[in-house]
Design a protein around this motif. Structure first.
Motif, PDB file in Angstrom:
ATOM      1  N   PRO A 104      -8.457  -4.631   4.431  1.00  0.00           N
ATOM      2  CA  PRO A 104      -8.162  -5.331   3.168  1.00  0.00           C
ATOM      3  C   PRO A 104      -9.429  -5.729   2.410  1.00  0.00           C
ATOM      4  O   PRO A 104     -10.371  -6.264   2.983  1.00  0.00           O
ATOM      5  CB  PRO A 104      -7.393  -6.567   3.628  1.00  0.00           C
ATOM      6  CG  PRO A 104      -6.748  -6.151   4.905  1.00  0.00           C
ATOM      7  CD  PRO A 104      -7.747  -5.241   5.571  1.00  0.00           C
ATOM      8  N   TRP A 146      -6.621   4.944   5.257  1.00  0.00           N
ATOM      9  CA  TRP A 146      -6.400   3.507   5.108  1.00  0.00           C
ATOM     10  C   TRP A 146      -7.733   2.766   5.210  1.00  0.00           C
ATOM     11  O   TRP A 146      -8.707   3.292   5.759  1.00  0.00           O
ATOM     12  CB  TRP A 146      -5.438   2.990   6.178  1.00  0.00           C
ATOM     13  CG  TRP A 146      -4.086   3.609   6.161  1.00  0.00           C
ATOM     14  CD1 TRP A 146      -3.552   4.439   7.110  1.00  0.00           C
ATOM     15  CD2 TRP A 146      -3.073   3.470   5.166  1.00  0.00           C
ATOM     16  NE1 TRP A 146      -2.291   4.824   6.767  1.00  0.00           N
ATOM     17  CE2 TRP A 146      -1.961   4.241   5.571  1.00  0.00           C
ATOM     18  CE3 TRP A 146      -3.008   2.775   3.962  1.00  0.00           C
ATOM     19  CZ2 TRP A 146      -0.791   4.331   4.819  1.00  0.00           C
ATOM     20  CZ3 TRP A 146      -1.834   2.851   3.215  1.00  0.00           C
ATOM     21  CH2 TRP A 146      -0.747   3.624   3.640  1.00  0.00           C
ATOM     22  N   SER A 147      -7.746   1.551   4.715  1.00  0.00           N
ATOM     23  CA  SER A 147      -8.968   0.756   4.695  1.00  0.00           C
ATOM     24  C   SER A 147      -8.653  -0.666   5.105  1.00  0.00           C
ATOM     25  O   SER A 147      -7.497  -1.115   5.037  1.00  0.00           O
ATOM     26  CB  SER A 147      -9.567   0.777   3.286  1.00  0.00           C
ATOM     27  OG  SER A 147     -10.699  -0.052   3.191  1.00  0.00           O
ATOM     28  N   ALA A 192       0.821  -1.216   0.000  1.00  0.00           N
ATOM     29  CA  ALA A 192       0.000   0.000   0.000  1.00  0.00           C
ATOM     30  C   ALA A 192       0.852   1.261   0.000  1.00  0.00           C
ATOM     31  O   ALA A 192       0.480   2.266  -0.624  1.00  0.00           O
ATOM     32  CB  ALA A 192      -0.945  -0.006   1.197  1.00  0.00           C
ATOM     33  N   TRP A 223      -6.313  -6.151  -4.417  1.00  0.00           N
ATOM     34  CA  TRP A 223      -5.709  -7.133  -3.528  1.00  0.00           C
ATOM     35  C   TRP A 223      -5.891  -8.573  -3.998  1.00  0.00           C
ATOM     36  O   TRP A 223      -4.983  -9.393  -3.827  1.00  0.00           O
ATOM     37  CB  TRP A 223      -6.191  -6.940  -2.088  1.00  0.00           C
ATOM     38  CG  TRP A 223      -5.166  -6.175  -1.303  1.00  0.00           C
ATOM     39  CD1 TRP A 223      -5.288  -4.944  -0.757  1.00  0.00           C
ATOM     40  CD2 TRP A 223      -3.822  -6.596  -1.032  1.00  0.00           C
ATOM     41  NE1 TRP A 223      -4.112  -4.556  -0.160  1.00  0.00           N
ATOM     42  CE2 TRP A 223      -3.195  -5.549  -0.319  1.00  0.00           C
ATOM     43  CE3 TRP A 223      -3.076  -7.727  -1.348  1.00  0.00           C
ATOM     44  CZ2 TRP A 223      -1.862  -5.625   0.107  1.00  0.00           C
ATOM     45  CZ3 TRP A 223      -1.748  -7.804  -0.922  1.00  0.00           C
ATOM     46  CH2 TRP A 223      -1.163  -6.767  -0.206  1.00  0.00           C
ATOM     47  N   MET A 246      -7.309  -0.897  -3.859  1.00  0.00           N
ATOM     48  CA  MET A 246      -6.224  -1.729  -4.368  1.00  0.00           C
ATOM     49  C   MET A 246      -6.739  -3.059  -4.908  1.00  0.00           C
ATOM     50  O   MET A 246      -7.738  -3.586  -4.426  1.00  0.00           O
ATOM     51  CB  MET A 246      -5.188  -1.972  -3.266  1.00  0.00           C
ATOM     52  CG  MET A 246      -4.436  -0.710  -2.861  1.00  0.00           C
ATOM     53  SD  MET A 246      -3.275  -0.968  -1.506  1.00  0.00           S
ATOM     54  CE  MET A 246      -2.228  -2.270  -2.166  1.00  0.00           C
ATOM     55  N   GLY A 301     -10.895  -1.349  -0.053  1.00  0.00           N
ATOM     56  CA  GLY A 301     -10.354  -0.131  -0.638  1.00  0.00           C
ATOM     57  C   GLY A 301     -10.197  -0.206  -2.139  1.00  0.00           C
ATOM     58  O   GLY A 301     -10.882  -0.972  -2.823  1.00  0.00           O
ATOM     59  N   LYS A 356      -2.557  -4.363   3.541  1.00  0.00           N
ATOM     60  CA  LYS A 356      -3.447  -3.290   3.970  1.00  0.00           C
ATOM     61  C   LYS A 356      -3.963  -2.585   2.742  1.00  0.00           C
ATOM     62  O   LYS A 356      -3.429  -2.781   1.641  1.00  0.00           O
ATOM     63  CB  LYS A 356      -2.770  -2.340   4.947  1.00  0.00           C
ATOM     64  CG  LYS A 356      -1.619  -1.530   4.401  1.00  0.00           C
ATOM     65  CD  LYS A 356      -0.986  -0.734   5.546  1.00  0.00           C
ATOM     66  CE  LYS A 356       0.217   0.060   5.102  1.00  0.00           C
ATOM     67  NZ  LYS A 356       0.966   0.605   6.257  1.00  0.00           N
ATOM     68  N   ASP A 357      -4.978  -1.782   2.899  1.00  0.00           N
ATOM     69  CA  ASP A 357      -5.667  -1.221   1.738  1.00  0.00           C
ATOM     70  C   ASP A 357      -5.803   0.290   1.893  1.00  0.00           C
ATOM     71  O   ASP A 357      -5.649   0.839   2.995  1.00  0.00           O
ATOM     72  CB  ASP A 357      -7.040  -1.882   1.597  1.00  0.00           C
ATOM     73  CG  ASP A 357      -7.492  -2.003   0.150  1.00  0.00           C
ATOM     74  OD1 ASP A 357      -7.030  -1.212  -0.683  1.00  0.00           O
ATOM     75  OD2 ASP A 357      -8.320  -2.888  -0.140  1.00  0.00           O
TER      76      ASP A 357
END
Length: 250
Positions: A204, A201-202, A161, A211, A209, A207, A187-188
């Motif tokens: 996982p 931040w979010s 991230a 992932w 990203m 968000g 993490k997101d």
């Protein structure tokens, strides 16, 4: 593949042993420590007792570069006591960051020396990134690539991230350094303007990203250790549970 929880995520939610019990109840089997937990013997003892009470293990821990350089025997003693096998350099303060390619190359060679010193005690050394290691230098290179080239035995704990926050392609580091990524932080990042109270931040999977794609690419590259982290969760139990559930669903 192992799943761990970075205890830094819960630093604002004491007491520590209650956090460890919460994590064990959720289903975690491992945690990753951070420097403040090694600050004095009373804190180390509290951590040690918490691990014993819950059955959690702590195979990796963030430890300041200065401690690894100046007191490797202390790092080795604490590692043996707490079951640590991978020591991770977590952060360089602004005043310690080189400004050009030559400076980062010298820093990488320093890391090579510390890697050798840790190996002398049977410990692996890894480097954890933030955004500044992914900023493009005047040479067109990124510091993370220079560091890893200068320290061939140094492992990489990839905080994906933070690379995204530096506007780097997060898959690029996996393509370049996949075999060196011993650990990855999961993490997101929240959509723009959301979760401002949690520093953007979010949890996982919640968000922006990719992932699912990143997680698959890391596993394919050989990454064995995944560590969930949130730098500033409003509710650490919510984060711990949702992160555990997301990773286990992959």
């Amino acid at each position: 593949m192992t799943l761990s929880y970075q205890l830094y995520s819960s630093r604002a939610f004491p007491p520590l042993r209650q956090t460890l019990r919460m994590l064990a109840d959720i289903g975690y089997s491992q945690v990753e420590g951070y420097g403040a937990l090694l600050a004095d013997d009373a804190t180390v003892r509290d951590l040690e007792l918490g691990l014993q009470e819950t059955g959690l293990t702590m195979p990796s821990c963030h430890v300041a570069l200065e401690m690894c350089s100046d007191a490797p025997e202390t790092v080795a003693r604490l590692s043996k006591r707490l079951g640590i096998d991978t020591v991770v350099i977590p952060f360089l303060p602004p005043e310690a960051r080189p400004g050009d390619r030559d400076g980062w190359d010298a820093f990488g060679r320093r890391m090579a020396g510390v890697t050798g010193a840790m190996a002398g005690y049977g410990l692996r050394l890894a480097y954890h990134n933030h955004d500044f290691e992914f900023a493009v230098l005047g040479s067109g290179e990124r510091p993370i690539d220079i560091i890893l080239a200068a320290a061939p035995d140094l492992l990489f704990e990839y905080d994906v991230a933070w690379a995204v926050r530096a506007q780097a392609d997060p898959f690029d580091a996996i393509r370049k350094h996949g075999a060196r990524i011993a650990l990855a932080h999961v993490k997101d990042i929240a959509p723009p303007g959301e979760k401002v109270d949690e520093d953007g931040w979010s949890d996982p999977g919640d968000g922006i990203m990719d992932w699912p794609g990143l997680y698959g690419a890391l596993k394919t590259a050989g990454t064995q250790g995944f560590v969930v982290e949130h730098d500033n969760p409003g509710d650490h139990q919510r984060f711990a549970q949702r992160a555990f559930d997301w990773v286990r669903a992959q």
